[in-house]
Structure formats: structure tokens, C-alpha cells
Design an enzyme around this catalytic site. Sequence first.
Site, PDB file in Angstrom:
ATOM      1  CG  HIS A  64      -2.054  -0.895   1.106  1.00  0.00           C
ATOM      2  ND1 HIS A  64      -3.167  -0.786   1.877  1.00  0.00           N
ATOM      3  CD2 HIS A  64      -2.250  -1.947   0.285  1.00  0.00           C
ATOM      4  CE1 HIS A  64      -4.019  -1.735   1.531  1.00  0.00           C
ATOM      5  NE2 HIS A  64      -3.485  -2.445   0.583  1.00  0.00           N
ATOM      6  CG  ASP A  65       3.339   2.597   3.383  1.00  0.00           C
ATOM      7  OD1 ASP A  65       2.148   2.927   3.526  1.00  0.00           O
ATOM      8  OD2 ASP A  65       4.163   2.562   4.307  1.00  0.00           O
ATOM      9  N   PRO A  96      -4.973  -1.165  -6.897  1.00  0.00           N
ATOM     10  CG  PRO A  96      -3.529  -2.947  -7.303  1.00  0.00           C
ATOM     11  CD  PRO A  96      -3.581  -1.572  -6.708  1.00  0.00           C
ATOM     12  CG  HIS A 126      -2.720 -12.026  -2.797  1.00  0.00           C
ATOM     13  ND1 HIS A 126      -3.426 -11.556  -3.865  1.00  0.00           N
ATOM     14  CD2 HIS A 126      -2.537 -10.950  -1.982  1.00  0.00           C
ATOM     15  CE1 HIS A 126      -3.673 -10.268  -3.719  1.00  0.00           C
ATOM     16  NE2 HIS A 126      -3.139  -9.862  -2.588  1.00  0.00           N
ATOM     17  CB  THR A 127       1.860 -17.355  -0.681  1.00  0.00           C
ATOM     18  OG1 THR A 127       2.014 -18.630  -0.075  1.00  0.00           O
ATOM     19  CG2 THR A 127       2.932 -16.431  -0.140  1.00  0.00           C
ATOM     20  CG  ASP A 179      -1.884 -20.451   0.611  1.00  0.00           C
ATOM     21  OD1 ASP A 179      -1.737 -20.656   1.835  1.00  0.00           O
ATOM     22  OD2 ASP A 179      -0.931 -20.227  -0.145  1.00  0.00           O
ATOM     23  CG  ASP A 186       3.694 -22.184   0.615  1.00  0.00           C
ATOM     24  OD1 ASP A 186       2.920 -21.380   0.055  1.00  0.00           O
ATOM     25  OD2 ASP A 186       3.292 -23.023   1.440  1.00  0.00           O
TER      26      ASP A 186
HETATM   27  C1  HEM Z   1      -2.097  -7.328  -7.920  1.00  0.00           C
HETATM   28  C2  HEM Z   1      -2.905  -6.498  -7.317  1.00  0.00           C
HETATM   29  C3  HEM Z   1      -3.431  -6.729  -5.941  1.00  0.00           C
HETATM   30  C4  HEM Z   1      -4.734  -6.718  -5.568  1.00  0.00           C
HETATM   31  C5  HEM Z   1      -5.920  -6.454  -6.473  1.00  0.00           C
HETATM   32  C6  HEM Z   1      -4.780  -7.013  -4.147  1.00  0.00           C
HETATM   33  C7  HEM Z   1      -5.933  -7.098  -3.405  1.00  0.00           C
HETATM   34  C8  HEM Z   1      -5.995  -7.501  -2.091  1.00  0.00           C
HETATM   35  C9  HEM Z   1      -7.211  -7.618  -1.320  1.00  0.00           C
HETATM   36  C10 HEM Z   1      -8.606  -7.252  -1.832  1.00  0.00           C
HETATM   37  C11 HEM Z   1      -6.892  -8.121  -0.096  1.00  0.00           C
HETATM   38  C12 HEM Z   1      -7.844  -8.484   1.052  1.00  0.00           C
HETATM   39  C13 HEM Z   1      -8.314  -7.272   1.808  1.00  0.00           C
HETATM   40  C14 HEM Z   1      -9.390  -7.690   2.768  1.00  0.00           C
HETATM   41  O1  HEM Z   1     -10.484  -8.027   2.313  1.00  0.00           O
HETATM   42  O2  HEM Z   1      -9.140  -7.722   3.989  1.00  0.00           O
HETATM   43  C15 HEM Z   1      -5.465  -8.310  -0.082  1.00  0.00           C
HETATM   44  C16 HEM Z   1      -4.751  -8.802   0.991  1.00  0.00           C
HETATM   45  C17 HEM Z   1      -3.391  -8.946   0.999  1.00  0.00           C
HETATM   46  N1  HEM Z   1      -2.509  -8.551   0.012  1.00  0.00           N
HETATM   47 FE1  HEM Z   1      -3.002  -7.937  -1.855  1.00  0.00          FE
HETATM   48  N2  HEM Z   1      -3.506  -7.200  -3.692  1.00  0.00           N
HETATM   49  C18 HEM Z   1      -2.658  -7.040  -4.734  1.00  0.00           C
HETATM   50  C19 HEM Z   1      -1.281  -7.129  -4.691  1.00  0.00           C
HETATM   51  C20 HEM Z   1      -0.561  -7.395  -3.548  1.00  0.00           C
HETATM   52  C21 HEM Z   1       0.881  -7.274  -3.429  1.00  0.00           C
HETATM   53  C22 HEM Z   1       1.796  -6.748  -4.531  1.00  0.00           C
HETATM   54  C23 HEM Z   1       1.218  -7.670  -2.188  1.00  0.00           C
HETATM   55  C24 HEM Z   1       2.572  -7.738  -1.541  1.00  0.00           C
HETATM   56  C25 HEM Z   1       3.658  -8.142  -2.199  1.00  0.00           C
HETATM   57  C26 HEM Z   1      -0.006  -8.054  -1.516  1.00  0.00           C
HETATM   58  C27 HEM Z   1      -0.082  -8.579  -0.257  1.00  0.00           C
HETATM   59  C28 HEM Z   1      -1.245  -8.841   0.427  1.00  0.00           C
HETATM   60  C29 HEM Z   1      -1.289  -9.495   1.731  1.00  0.00           C
HETATM   61  C30 HEM Z   1      -0.096 -10.017   2.529  1.00  0.00           C
HETATM   62  C31 HEM Z   1      -2.637  -9.542   2.108  1.00  0.00           C
HETATM   63  C32 HEM Z   1      -3.211 -10.118   3.413  1.00  0.00           C
HETATM   64  C33 HEM Z   1      -3.233  -9.047   4.471  1.00  0.00           C
HETATM   65  C34 HEM Z   1      -3.592  -9.597   5.853  1.00  0.00           C
HETATM   66  O3  HEM Z   1      -3.824 -10.801   6.015  1.00  0.00           O
HETATM   67  O4  HEM Z   1      -3.620  -8.793   6.798  1.00  0.00           O
HETATM   68  N3  HEM Z   1      -1.065  -7.856  -2.370  1.00  0.00           N
HETATM   69  N4  HEM Z   1      -4.951  -7.917  -1.304  1.00  0.00           N
END
Ligand code: HEM
Length: 254
Positions: A64-65, A96, A126-127, A179, A186
Site C-alpha cells: 500500500h505504501d 488495484p 497472496h500466499t 491459501d 511458499d
Molecule cells: C495485484 C494487485 C493486488 C490486488 C488487487 C490485491 C488485493 C488484495 C485484497 C482485496 C486483499 C484483502 C483485503 C481484505 O479483504 O481484507 C489483499 C490482501 C493482501 N494482500 Fe493484496 N492485492 C494485490 C497485490 C498485492 C501485493 C503486490 C502484495 C505484496 C507483495 C499483496 C499482499 C497482500 C497481503 C499479505 C494480504 C493479506 C493481508 C492480511 O492478512 O492482513 N497484495 N490484497
Amino acid sequence: MALLIAVLTLVLLVSASTSPAIALSLNHYEKTCPDVESIVAKAVERATMKDKTVPAALLRMHFHDCFIRSGGPTWEVPKGRKDGRTSKASETIQLPAPTFNISQLQQSFSQRGLSMDDLVALSGGHTIGFSHCSSFQNRIRNFNATHDIDPTMHPSFAASLRNVCPIKNKAKNAGATMDPSSTAFDNTYFKLILQGKTLFSSDQALLTNPKTKGLVYKFASSKQSFEKAFVNSMIKMSSLNGGQEIRKDCRVVN
Ligand code: HEM
Ligand SMILES: *[C@@H]1O[C@H](CO)[C@@H](O)[C@H](O)[C@H]1NC(C)=O
Ligand SMILES: *[C@@H]1O[C@H](CO)[C@@H](O)[C@H](O)[C@H]1NC(C)=O
């Protein structure tokens, strides 16, 4: 987990790296705080022992940052991680969305100088972690005029998500882990994409372009190649230069 802690230490401080591509000074904290990497690594490790969701929260925060306040390209070599002087909830609109298709994802990443390769590698974030139902509800009910459920989703997986996410989700805290090994860093995420078992349309969209599809297959078959690509792209994302200042105290603007 060792890799993840290493990555987080790296991205939070942007200090240690073997890659010359990293535009930020590698020894910015050498004099003022020589043990900074091990101090942060230990703090993250301690916090993770108490709460296994800590790495996921940190990783997402970093994403986000980088996306919200990153500006255009520059040739100046930054000396430290520049932090923004403002933080606005309204600016998260620039992130996004999980409903994005491949062209929207590509556009969102390329606006920040990130490639399709970065998109696939970083989506591997998202792993780990958890998502609320609101982020994938479009796929499990009233998907479109002809399909109630997104047909790219595995039927039994969609059924389990419908069970977890009640129609009247009053508490709003229901959801699912990304997952089944949601605290392990992983390559399961990429295997799940191939089975139609990932949460977001944006995850599944990685199969709709030949280049990104090829990378999904590659990362699904090799954890090592995923980790290498992930670290590489994280360093690239960390170098996005949207900040205005290097903070003296990271919690407040100078
Ligand atoms: C490609 C575009 C991306 C989209 C559309 C996206 C979207 C989202 C959404 C909708 C969530 C869940 C939010 C919720 O409902 O609580 C999420 C969670 C998360 N995203 Fe992404 N994301 C993207 C890319 C990334 C990237 C680049 C990273 C880091 C390298 C990332 C890491 C995470 C992590 C670790 C979570 C889980 C957070 C938690 O459990 O507290 N995402 N993302
Ligand atoms: C993605 O969505 C946008 C906006 O709805 C649309 O204009 C575009 O054609 C879509 N692209 C693909 C590949 O589906
Ligand atoms: C609904 O989605 C499916 C799968 O993406 C697609 O094949 C179908 O044409 C869509 N139907 C409508 C009416 O948009």
C-alpha cells in the site's frame, strides 16, 4: 519464514541487498544504527511468534505504501527510504481492485514502472494472509447475467466460500485465508490459481494472458524461482520514490 523475515527487514529499511539495481543507499544506517537489520528482524520474529498474521499485515502495508504515493521516475539516487508527509484514507482509491482484469492490473502496475513479471511475482504475496468476504463476494453470488458463480472458480471451493460468507454479513469480519498454508511463504498460491482456488478475480486473471500464464506455471512448479523473482520485484517496488523526506523518527514527519 526465514526468507520472509529477511524480505521484510529489507523492504522496511531498504538496507541490505546484493543487487546493484537497488537505488537506495545500502549503508544509510551504518553509522547511526549499525545493527538495524538484526534488530528489526528480531522484533518481527518476536511479534510473529505471538501473532502469526503479523507478516501478512506488514507485507500488505508495504504494498500500500509503495502504491499510494509513488511518483514518476527519477534518476536521483535516494539516500534512504523517503516517507510521505501525508497519509490519506481517500488515496487508497489508487490501489488495484480485486475485481481488476489483466489489462487493468497491467495498467496499474505499469503506471508505477512495474512490469507484468513484477505483477505475477508480487501477486505471490497472496500466499499469506486473510481476506474479508467483501473482496471476493462478486465471484460467489450474482456473478453475471448468465452465471451465479464465477465459472473460473472451482465449484467446491466456491461452495465453501458461500458457506463462510453469509448473505447478510452483519459483523463484516467473515472471510477466508488466502491459501490453506496462509502463514507459510511458499508457492502454493500459484498451484491454487491453476486449480481455480484463489480468492480474487485479479488472481485468476493472471491466467488470461500468455506471458503471465507462463509465469504462473513456472512459479507453481518451482518455489525457488518464485522466491527469487519475488525478492527481486520487492526491491524494485521498495525503490518507488514517492516520499518527500527521510524521517529522523519513522513514526512522525520531520
Ligand atoms: C495485484 C494487485 C493486488 C490486488 C488487487 C490485491 C488485493 C488484495 C485484497 C482485496 C486483499 C484483502 C483485503 C481484505 O479483504 O481484507 C489483499 C490482501 C493482501 N494482500 Fe493484496 N492485492 C494485490 C497485490 C498485492 C501485493 C503486490 C502484495 C505484496 C507483495 C499483496 C499482499 C497482500 C497481503 C499479505 C494480504 C493479506 C493481508 C492480511 O492478512 O492482513 N497484495 N490484497
Ligand atoms: C478489462 O476491463 C475494462 C474495464 O471494464 C475493459 O474496458 C477491458 O476491455 C477489459 N479487458 C479485458 C482483457 O477483459
Ligand atoms: C459471464 O461470465 C462468463 C465467464 O467469464 C462469460 O463467459 C459470460 O459471457 C458472461 N455472461 C455475461 C452475460 O456477461
